[in-house]
Design an enzyme around this catalytic site. Structure first.
Site, PDB file in Angstrom:
ATOM      1  CE  LYS A  55      -3.739  -2.656   2.674  1.00  0.00           C
ATOM      2  NZ  LYS A  55      -4.281  -2.583   3.977  1.00  0.00           N
ATOM      3  CD  GLN A  99      -3.330  -4.709   6.755  1.00  0.00           C
ATOM      4  OE1 GLN A  99      -3.199  -3.549   6.039  1.00  0.00           O
ATOM      5  NE2 GLN A  99      -3.986  -5.175   5.863  1.00  0.00           N
ATOM      6  CG  ASP A 122      -9.236   0.447   5.491  1.00  0.00           C
ATOM      7  OD1 ASP A 122      -8.849   0.062   3.884  1.00  0.00           O
ATOM      8  OD2 ASP A 122      -8.841   0.193   5.846  1.00  0.00           O
TER       9      ASP A 122
HETATM   10  N1  GUN Z   1      -7.012  -6.919   6.745  1.00  0.00           N
HETATM   11  C1  GUN Z   1      -7.257  -7.533   5.173  1.00  0.00           C
HETATM   12  N2  GUN Z   1      -8.015  -6.416   4.088  1.00  0.00           N
HETATM   13  C2  GUN Z   1      -7.849  -5.236   4.749  1.00  0.00           C
HETATM   14  C3  GUN Z   1      -7.858  -4.112   4.349  1.00  0.00           C
HETATM   15  O1  GUN Z   1      -9.091  -4.052   3.772  1.00  0.00           O
HETATM   16  N3  GUN Z   1      -7.961  -3.294   5.237  1.00  0.00           N
HETATM   17  C4  GUN Z   1      -7.546  -3.214   6.472  1.00  0.00           C
HETATM   18  N4  GUN Z   1      -6.710  -2.195   6.840  1.00  0.00           N
HETATM   19  N5  GUN Z   1      -7.059  -3.951   6.517  1.00  0.00           N
HETATM   20  C5  GUN Z   1      -7.563  -5.195   6.266  1.00  0.00           C
END
Ligand code: GUN
Length: 298
Positions: A55, A99, A122
């Site tokens: 990311k 995350q 998110d």
């Molecule tokens: N863990 C698994 N998928 C995601 C996501 O889309 N965003 C975040 N922040 N954590 C995750």
């Protein structure tokens, strides 16, 4: 025998990122504004570290200001909440992501709900979930994986799914529930299925669009699929694969790709499908947030 189109999420994401990078350059030039994305990671989960690194790389490639906060795995909830409070108030930050999964002693709900809805790229905040569920898809941040799925479907079928039947396998808050809301907003007739659904294969066989998000490797078989269906594989399962007689770790989706690609019209692969699109959508949400913060049109 027909062979399904392989929906190339990697190429689609690269195209989208190039567009976002060009818009970001224009935003900086014309409004002296640089989108800022903050990633918070607690602990040292190896998969989470890879996701956050990807990311961060994508954010830098788009020309964003990118920061990462790595907290120790024994950090208290108060530590995490006070970092989020700082980021909520930081004018250089337009998107905040924590995350998941978080270490077990932390309350993931309390933490994700402490992110300002205006920086919730998110789209885990209940305000954004509520708007999406109410059909206010223009006024909300849309969660990244579901948005990526819709982008791929739209490329195959256009934006109006009237008359088409969509079956979602899996009822998670991150994928299953929000993708069902988006499919409904696009006029599909939506069926949600999950581990307690009876005769799952029969239900999936009625679908023109299948979203496989159950988290079970190779679960969706060729004889579950209506000929000509579009199949989007959201699964990311870590399995052992045999390559030249050696066992190696490998990633596989929820769909039996070889079988299903002989029946479906189009299928997204794992890896190289939904994963890169999820990251591209996170960048799109961060750019959108930066523009909204300055009162610009999105
Ligand atoms: N863990 C698994 N998928 C995601 C996501 O889309 N965003 C975040 N922040 N954590 C995750």
């Amino acid at each position: 025998m027909t062979v399904a189109i392989r929906i190339d999420g990697k190429a689609m994401a690269a195209n989208l990122s190039a567009t976002i990078a060009a818009e970001t350059a224009a935003l900086l030039r014309e409004h002296d504004l640089k989108p800022g994305l903050a990633a918070v990671i607690v602990g040292a989960d190896p998969a989470s570290q890879i996701y956050v690194r990807n990311k961060k790389r994508a954010a830098i490639a788009c020309g964003f200001h990118s920061v990462q906060h790595t907290l120790a795995s024994d950090s208290s909830e108060k530590d995490v909440l006070s970092l989020i409070e700082e980021l909520n108030a930081d004018e250089a930050i337009h998107g905040i992501l924590v995350q998941l999964p978080l270490p077990a002693h932390l309350d993931a709900q309390r933490i994700t709900q402490s992110i300002s809805p205006a920086k919730d790229v998110d789209a885990f905040h209940h305000i954004n979930i509520g708007k999406l569920t109410a059909g206010d898809t223009d006024g909300a941040f849309v969660p990244c994986t579901p948005a990526g799925c819709m982008f791929m479907i739209e490329e195959q079928l256009g934006s109006d799914l009237s008359g088409l039947s969509a079956v979602v396998v899996g009822r998670s808050n991150i994928v299953g529930k929000p993708v069902a809301s988006l499919l409904l907003a696009a006029n599909a007739t939506v069926t949600m299925t999950h581990s307690r659904t009876r005769d799952l294969a029969d239900v999936v066989r009625r679908a023109d669009i299948v979203i496989a998000a159950a988290g079970r490797a190779n679960m969706v078989k060729g004889n579950w699929i209506k000929p000509g269906a579009i199949v989007i594989d959201v699964g990311i399962n870590r399995v052992e694969a045999t390559v030249d007689g050696d066992t190696e770790p490998s990633l596989t989706g929820d769909v039996d790709f070889d079988e299903v690609s002989k029946v479906a019209a189009a299928i997204s692969p794992v890896p190289g499908g939904v994963g890169p699109m999820t990251i591209a959508m996170l960048m799109a949400n961060t750019l959108r947030s930066a523009k909204l913060s300055a009162g610009l049109e999105v």
